[in-house]
Design an enzyme around this catalytic site. Structure first.
Site, short mmCIF file in Angstrom:
data_model
loop_
_atom_site.label_atom_id
_atom_site.label_comp_id
_atom_site.label_asym_id
_atom_site.label_seq_id
_atom_site.Cartn_x
_atom_site.Cartn_y
_atom_site.Cartn_z
N GLY A 1 118.81 8.89 103.17
CA GLY A 1 118.94 8.41 102.22
C GLY A 1 117.77 7.81 101.12
O GLY A 1 117.39 7.12 101.62
N GLU B 1 101.11 0.84 86.73
CA GLU B 1 101.42 1.64 87.92
C GLU B 1 100.60 0.32 88.54
O GLU B 1 99.46 0.50 88.48
CB GLU B 1 101.16 2.97 88.61
CG GLU B 1 100.93 3.38 89.28
CD GLU B 1 102.14 3.69 89.93
OE1 GLU B 1 103.23 3.68 90.00
OE2 GLU B 1 102.81 2.52 91.50
N GLU C 1 112.66 17.49 108.90
CA GLU C 1 111.29 17.64 108.87
C GLU C 1 110.66 16.48 109.58
O GLU C 1 110.05 17.44 110.50
CB GLU C 1 111.00 17.17 107.47
CG GLU C 1 111.24 18.70 106.48
CD GLU C 1 111.25 18.10 104.56
OE1 GLU C 1 110.67 17.07 104.49
OE2 GLU C 1 111.03 19.10 104.26
N ALA D 1 105.25 -3.27 85.32
CA ALA D 1 105.77 -3.67 83.83
C ALA D 1 107.75 -4.36 84.07
O ALA D 1 108.59 -3.02 85.43
CB ALA D 1 105.76 -2.51 83.18
N GLY E 1 106.17 12.44 88.26
CA GLY E 1 107.08 12.91 87.01
C GLY E 1 106.41 11.86 85.60
O GLY E 1 106.13 12.34 84.62
N LYS F 1 103.45 14.55 104.55
CA LYS F 1 104.21 15.45 105.74
C LYS F 1 103.53 16.49 105.54
O LYS F 1 103.77 16.76 106.39
CB LYS F 1 105.84 14.98 105.29
CG LYS F 1 106.86 15.32 105.29
CD LYS F 1 106.35 17.03 105.12
CE LYS F 1 107.18 17.91 103.83
NZ LYS F 1 107.98 17.50 103.08
N TYR G 1 117.00 16.01 104.61
CA TYR G 1 115.31 16.36 104.62
C TYR G 1 114.58 16.28 105.50
O TYR G 1 114.17 16.52 105.90
CB TYR G 1 114.79 16.64 102.89
CG TYR G 1 115.45 17.63 102.28
CD1 TYR G 1 114.52 17.80 101.62
CD2 TYR G 1 116.91 17.21 101.57
CE1 TYR G 1 114.19 18.82 100.37
CE2 TYR G 1 116.76 18.22 100.26
CZ TYR G 1 115.92 19.25 100.00
OH TYR G 1 115.93 20.33 98.83
N ASP H 1 113.05 10.22 90.72
CA ASP H 1 114.11 9.47 91.32
C ASP H 1 115.25 8.46 91.54
O ASP H 1 115.86 8.47 91.74
CB ASP H 1 113.18 9.24 92.84
CG ASP H 1 112.58 10.56 93.27
OD1 ASP H 1 113.19 11.96 93.07
OD2 ASP H 1 112.05 10.40 94.95
N HIS I 1 105.25 46.88 103.46
CA HIS I 1 104.95 46.72 104.46
C HIS I 1 103.88 46.61 105.58
O HIS I 1 102.98 47.14 104.78
CB HIS I 1 105.84 48.80 104.86
CG HIS I 1 106.08 48.67 106.40
ND1 HIS I 1 107.49 48.12 107.35
CD2 HIS I 1 105.41 49.45 106.79
CE1 HIS I 1 107.14 48.46 107.73
NE2 HIS I 1 105.96 49.57 108.06
N CYS J 1 106.04 14.72 99.85
CA CYS J 1 105.07 15.56 100.59
C CYS J 1 104.00 15.91 100.66
O CYS J 1 103.56 16.72 101.55
CB CYS J 1 105.50 16.42 99.16
SG CYS J 1 106.40 16.06 97.44
N GLU K 1 110.07 42.27 102.84
CA GLU K 1 110.57 42.90 102.81
C GLU K 1 112.07 43.28 102.87
O GLU K 1 112.91 43.93 102.39
CB GLU K 1 109.75 44.22 104.09
CG GLU K 1 109.93 44.22 104.79
CD GLU K 1 108.73 45.94 105.24
OE1 GLU K 1 109.09 46.69 104.85
OE2 GLU K 1 108.84 45.00 106.41
N ALA L 1 112.95 23.67 99.02
CA ALA L 1 112.62 24.40 100.60
C ALA L 1 112.38 22.54 101.64
O ALA L 1 112.10 21.51 101.11
CB ALA L 1 111.29 24.65 101.14
N ARG M 1 125.55 13.01 111.94
CA ARG M 1 126.74 11.92 111.13
C ARG M 1 128.27 13.07 111.49
O ARG M 1 129.47 13.28 112.35
CB ARG M 1 126.93 11.63 109.87
CG ARG M 1 126.40 10.35 110.05
CD ARG M 1 126.99 9.50 108.61
NE ARG M 1 126.63 9.77 107.63
CZ ARG M 1 127.00 9.66 106.20
NH1 ARG M 1 127.05 7.74 106.44
NH2 ARG M 1 126.71 9.33 105.32
N CYS N 1 105.33 11.19 95.97
CA CYS N 1 105.24 12.51 97.01
C CYS N 1 103.47 13.10 97.14
O CYS N 1 103.54 12.93 98.67
CB CYS N 1 105.05 13.40 95.31
SG CYS N 1 104.01 15.17 96.10
#
Ligand code: NDP
Length: 451
Positions: free
Chosen positions: A265, A34, A181, A114, A15, A50, A177, A305, A440, A47, A445, A343, A198, A42
């Protein structure tokens, strides 16, 4: 008053980088801090690594399928260090790609943390910078629940990518998730997996029927899922840990060799940011923002996030670019948080866009909701006689014929739903779906042939 920067971004994840580059494209003077590897969760511990592990985990099923198609593959074995070295090398390559993108964009990069000194001033390492506008995009980190004694003996998903050896038996706590996964990834790679949740089913919040399909399919493949857990305790042993689980019906102790994974979480990374030196409001641990991602201080923004919205990379990227368009490009943009496809890369995969059946009924009433579904064995599985089913579902509003939600559990669900999501977002009706000619033979389809 002139500032060193027109925009200063704290955090070089998906982001933050997207916002910084877009603002710089409009000619703004942009700085970005950074301290860690570029690309954020990610790219470095989410992501990307993973999904590479997901691909690796699919091979046993593909080997099985290959035999059904007449292929004799001979001996097969899996070497964890080879996979993890390759995954981590790809992550490093992507770090370099991000570095060169930032270099080319003219964004000034500070490889330091920072923190706020005041509402326009940041301490960045040993330097102090001022900025007219500041974007907080510092992401989040996994939480470890404090109601599980011994949780300090569990690793988190961040640590999985650095395990030197493949776990023989892993206990995974959490049915969201990440837990689901990794249960599938590790099972696919040959680790014995016990998942403790749970609720009565994994993936709370998604369409109930899809949850049941995937939960059942994971169990059928050999993943042990202990549901309705009320109390969990982890204790170290000489060669691993034991995890004791109490449910209303039973008490079980599972021994695992090295690790258990807490996938319970994530929480925003606010520590050390110095937000207390600003008027930025924090609600339930997340930065509060309005529809324009503006905090309670009008020139300080937050995305990704660190705010209490969907923790998804493409959401953070879109929010970041929209913010730059609005603030620096004279193209006011409001991020639409409705109808966001997502997904879950379990095996089988699940993907979804729009309202679940339950959400549609809650919003419009049961009389207004028509559900179409198709459950079948994909053609690919017929020759190898693999029993895994695909489930597809359309949730339609009766009075308008509008498709409110499209859901799928099965091979390539994410690839298929991404296309379907355009139609759902545009307000397509069931008649529009029916008027579309099928491709097809394909699984996709079914979305245009449901009766
Ligand atoms: P989730 O919120 O998805 O799931 C957390 C799980 O932990 C739930 O099953 C929850 O149970 C359980 N849990 C929470 N507290 C406890 C506790 N004290 N004891 C036992 N169980 C507990 O979080 P994740 O960490 O899995 O993922 C975080 C976010 O990251 C996701 O929401 C998603 O936005 C993003 N993500 C997206 C991915 C993707 O797009 N494919 C992949 C991975 C992450 P209950 O349901 O009962 O609350």
């Amino acid at each position: 008053m002139t500032y060193d920067f027109e925009l200063f971004v704290i955090g070089g994840g998906s982001g933050g980088i997207a916002a910084a580059r877009r603002a710089a494209e409009y000619g703004a003077r942009v700085g970005l801090a950074e301290a860690g590897r570029l690309g954020g969760t990610c790219v470095n511990r989410g992501c990307v690594p993973k999904k590479l592990m997901v691909y690796a985990s699919h091979f046993p099923e593909q080997f099985e399928a290959a035999a059904g198609y007449g292929w004799n593959l001979g001996d097969r074995s899996f070497h964890w260090p080879t996979l993890m070295n390759a995954v981590n090398a790809e992550v490093s390559r992507l770090n370099d790609v991000y570095q060169s993108l930032l270099d080319k964009s003219g964004v000034q990069l500070f490889r330091q943390y920072a923190r706020f000194v005041d509402e326009h001033t940041l301490a960045v390492g040993d330097t102090t910078v001022t900025a007219a506008k500041i974007l907080v995009a510092v992401g989040g980190q996994p939480t470890r629940p404090d109601n599980i004694p011994g949780i300090e003996y569990a690793i988190t998903s961040d640590d999985i990518f650095h395990l030197p050896q493949q776990p023989k038996h892993m206990v995974i706590i959490g049915g969201g998730y990440i837990g689901s996964e990794f249960a599938c990834i590790l099972h696919g790679l040959g680790t014995k997996v016990t998942q403790i949740i749970r609720g009565d089913k994994i993936l709370r919040g998604f369409d109930d029927e899809l949850r049941s399909e995937i939960h059942g399919s994971m169990q059928q493949q050999g993943i042990s899922i202990i549901d309705c857990s009320e109390q969990i305790e982890i204790a170290p042993t000489a060669d691993g840990v034991t995890v004791r689980v109490a449910t209303p019906h039973s008490e079980t102790t599972v021994c695992c060799d090295v690790v258990s994974l807490a996938a319970t979480g994530r929480q925003p990374n606010l520590n050390g940011l110095g937000l207390d030196r600003t008027g930025v409001e924090v609600k339930q641990g997340a930065i509060a923002v309005d529809a324009h991602h503006r905090t309670t201080v009008p020139h300080i923004f937050a995305i990704g996030d660190v705010i209490d919205r969907l923790n998804l990379t493409p959401v953070a990227v879109k929010a970041g670019r929209g913010l730059a368009d609005t603030e620096f490009g004279d193209r006011p943009t409001v991020m639409d948080y409705n109808t966001i496809p997502t997904a879950v890369f379990t095996s089988p995969e699940m993907s979804t866009v729009g309202l679940s059946e339950a959400e549609a009924i809650e919003k419009f009433g049961a009389d207004e909701v028509q559900v179409y579904r198709s459950r079948f064995r994909p053609m690919y599985y017929t020759l190898p006689d693999i029993k895994v089913k695909t489930l597809m579902k359309l949730v339609v509003q009766k009075s308008t014929d509008r498709v409110l939600g499209a859901h799928m559990v099965g091979e390539h669900a994410a690839e298929i739903i991404q296309g379907v999501a355009i139609a759902v977002k545009m307000g397509a009706t069931k008649a529009d779906f029916d008027a579309t000619v099928a491709i097809h033979p394909s699984s996709a389809e079914e979305f245009v042939t449901m009766r």
